[in-house]
Design an enzyme around this catalytic site. Structure first.
Site, PDB file in Angstrom:
ATOM      1  N   VAL A   1       0.829  -1.209   0.000  1.00 42.62           N
ATOM      2  CA  VAL A   1       0.000   0.000   0.000  1.00 42.62           C
ATOM      3  C   VAL A   1       0.858   1.252   0.000  1.00 42.62           C
ATOM      4  O   VAL A   1       1.785   1.387   0.798  1.00 42.62           O
ATOM      5  CB  VAL A   1      -0.929   0.023   1.237  1.00 42.62           C
ATOM      6  N   CYS A   2       0.518   2.175  -0.904  1.00 45.61           N
ATOM      7  CA  CYS A   2       1.138   3.503  -0.894  1.00 45.61           C
ATOM      8  C   CYS A   2       0.030   4.541  -1.042  1.00 45.61           C
ATOM      9  O   CYS A   2      -1.143   4.198  -1.157  1.00 45.61           O
ATOM     10  CB  CYS A   2       2.197   3.643  -1.987  1.00 45.61           C
ATOM     11  N   GLY A   3       0.407   5.784  -1.067  1.00 50.99           N
ATOM     12  CA  GLY A   3      -0.569   6.862  -1.104  1.00 50.99           C
ATOM     13  C   GLY A   3      -1.458   6.875  -2.328  1.00 50.99           C
ATOM     14  O   GLY A   3      -2.668   7.053  -2.232  1.00 50.99           O
TER      15      GLY A   3
END
Length: 91
Positions: free
Chosen positions: A6-8
């Site tokens: 997960v990233c932004g």
């Protein structure tokens, strides 16, 4: 096993994290698929995941998912990712 990176925004850094996590999974001999998600879809995507890899900032934003969330300090540090996955899945 399913690992969620997960990233932004769900592009760029999560793809880098996914690539390094896939390499770590191979090196550890784990039977796992790595998928990516952005912060907005992470909670839903985590419903079918066994573990989440993300930054400390985003881990706080995601909150409790009922599955382990491994905080990765450096998404390009394959050694860090391998060590944290190894600790989460010993043996």
């Amino acid at each position: 096993m399913k690992i969620l990176a997960v990233c932004g925004m769900g592009i760029g850094t999560s793809i880098l994290l996914k690539s390094n996590a896939e390499r770590a999974v191979r090196e550890l001999g784990l039977d796992a698929d790595v998928e990516v998600a952005d912060i907005g879809t992470a909670r839903g995507a985590a419903a079918t995941a066994d573990i989440v890899l993300t930054s400390g900032e985003l881990a706080d934003e995601i909150g409790d998912l009922g599955i382990p969330i491994l905080v990765i300090d450096n998404f390009i540090d394959a050694d860090e990712i391998r060590a944290k996955l190894s600790a989460a899945f010993p043996g």
